[in-house]
Design an enzyme around this catalytic site. Structure first.
Site, PDB file in Angstrom:
ATOM      1  N   ALA A   1      29.243  13.067 -23.645  1.00 15.77           N
ATOM      2  CA  ALA A   1      28.773  13.089 -25.031  1.00 15.77           C
ATOM      3  C   ALA A   1      29.930  12.896 -25.994  1.00 15.77           C
ATOM      4  O   ALA A   1      29.823  12.165 -26.992  1.00 15.77           O
ATOM      5  CB  ALA A   1      28.052  14.412 -25.316  1.00 15.77           C
TER       6      ALA A   1
ATOM      7  N   SER B   1      24.100  15.027 -24.902  1.00 18.88           N
ATOM      8  CA  SER B   1      23.434  15.955 -24.001  1.00 18.88           C
ATOM      9  C   SER B   1      24.405  17.004 -23.487  1.00 18.88           C
ATOM     10  O   SER B   1      25.531  16.685 -23.079  1.00 18.88           O
ATOM     11  CB  SER B   1      22.849  15.162 -22.815  1.00 18.88           C
TER      12      SER B   1
ATOM     13  N   HIS C   1      26.430  12.678 -21.394  1.00 19.69           N
ATOM     14  CA  HIS C   1      26.177  14.061 -20.988  1.00 19.69           C
ATOM     15  C   HIS C   1      27.484  14.822 -20.864  1.00 19.69           C
ATOM     16  O   HIS C   1      28.431  14.340 -20.235  1.00 19.69           O
ATOM     17  CB  HIS C   1      25.429  14.104 -19.654  1.00 19.69           C
ATOM     18  N   SER C   2      27.542  16.013 -21.456  1.00 21.37           N
ATOM     19  CA  SER C   2      28.686  16.914 -21.362  1.00 21.37           C
ATOM     20  C   SER C   2      29.944  16.207 -21.875  1.00 21.37           C
ATOM     21  O   SER C   2      29.979  15.770 -23.009  1.00 21.37           O
ATOM     22  CB  SER C   2      28.832  17.419 -19.921  1.00 21.37           C
ATOM     23  N   MET C   3      30.986  16.046 -21.051  1.00 20.80           N
ATOM     24  CA  MET C   3      32.161  15.293 -21.495  1.00 20.80           C
ATOM     25  C   MET C   3      31.754  13.909 -21.990  1.00 20.80           C
ATOM     26  O   MET C   3      32.314  13.383 -22.965  1.00 20.80           O
ATOM     27  CB  MET C   3      33.176  15.158 -20.356  1.00 20.80           C
TER      28      MET C   3
END
Length: 252
Positions: free
Chosen positions: A99, A123, A95-97
């Site tokens: 990803a 994500s 998720h975010s970083m």
């Protein structure tokens, strides 16, 4: 909730340990996040799914370890630890970083010849992140960036002691992801890619998330759910079950 089983690598925390694992899900936290973010997902895992979460240095049980401020040494260390595990049909979720960390880790695994990671779930992030990333952020800018995204971190900055404790970790991670640039000459992934995002995420639109399609020679899926950057908190069960859909079996 049961205590995660120990694992030899400090980079990996087990949230489930099946007697006979048939598949594995490896989760990568966001900036400022930790392996415990994915602990609740254990309740959605079937008895044959091994749920692991990556633990970056400098947080939780690794609190006293030096932070890693750039992408290359972080993903190299994570990739080495994952390559040391017995291969199982595996899905990565970041998720975010996380990803970006998951994507770079998978590139290294595929470069090493590993074929057991069959799907990458990315994500809350486009392939190249925000176009207007600042080169340097002040502490106040880091705090404002976190507050703008919502999630569980925002409230901690109201407590001076918690702010002093957590700000170095979050500042480090923002430095890492702000300085990261995806190599445009990287080979396409062989694994399938599934992009997920909230419909009100200020960091990535559904159209931008579709950019992941160009980074794989496998299949691509886009899922848009209601919510902001941390849409996956209220939608934890749906996201976790989506990520834990059976991976493709390994070649015989």
């Amino acid at each position: 909730m049961p205590t995660p089983s120990p694992i030899a690598s400090p980079y990996l925390t087990r949230h489930t340990r099946p007697d006979r694992p048939a598949r594995r899900l490896v989760c990568f936290p966001h900036a400022g996040g930790a392996a415990s973010f994915y602990r609740p997902w254990a309740r959605y895992a079937d008895p044959s799914t091994e749920l692991l979460a990556v633990q970056y240095p400098g947080r939780e049980n690794r609190f006293r370890e030096p932070l890693i401020p750039t992408m290359e040494p972080l993903v190299s260390a994570v990739a080495d630890e994952l390559l040391a595990l017995p291969p199982l049909p595996t899905v990565f979720f970041g998720h975010s970083m996380g990803a970006a960390v998951a994507y770079e880790t998978l590139l290294r695994l595929e470069r090493a010849g590993a074929a057991h990671v069959t799907r990458l779930c990315v994500s809350g992030r486009s392939p190249d992140g925000a176009a207007d990333r600042p080169a340097v952020r002040t502490d106040d800018e880091v705090v404002e960036a976190v507050r703008s995204l919502g999630g569980t971190h925002a409230a901690v900055f109201d407590d001076p002691e918690l702010r002093e404790l957590l700000l170095p970790v979050i500042r480090n991670d923002y430095h890492l992801i702000d300085g990261y640039r995806r190599r445009t000459d990287a080979p396409p992934l062989r694994a399938d890619v599934h992009a997920l995002t909230g419909d009100r995420d200020p960091q990535v639109t559904p159209e931008e998330a579709t950019g992941w399609k160009a980074l794989t020679s496998g299949s691509f899926t886009l899922t848009v759910l209601e919510g902001d950057h941390f849409y996956l908190v209220p939608a934890a069960e749906r996201v976790a079950r989506t990520a834990m859909e059976p991976a493709q079996p390994l070649p015989v």
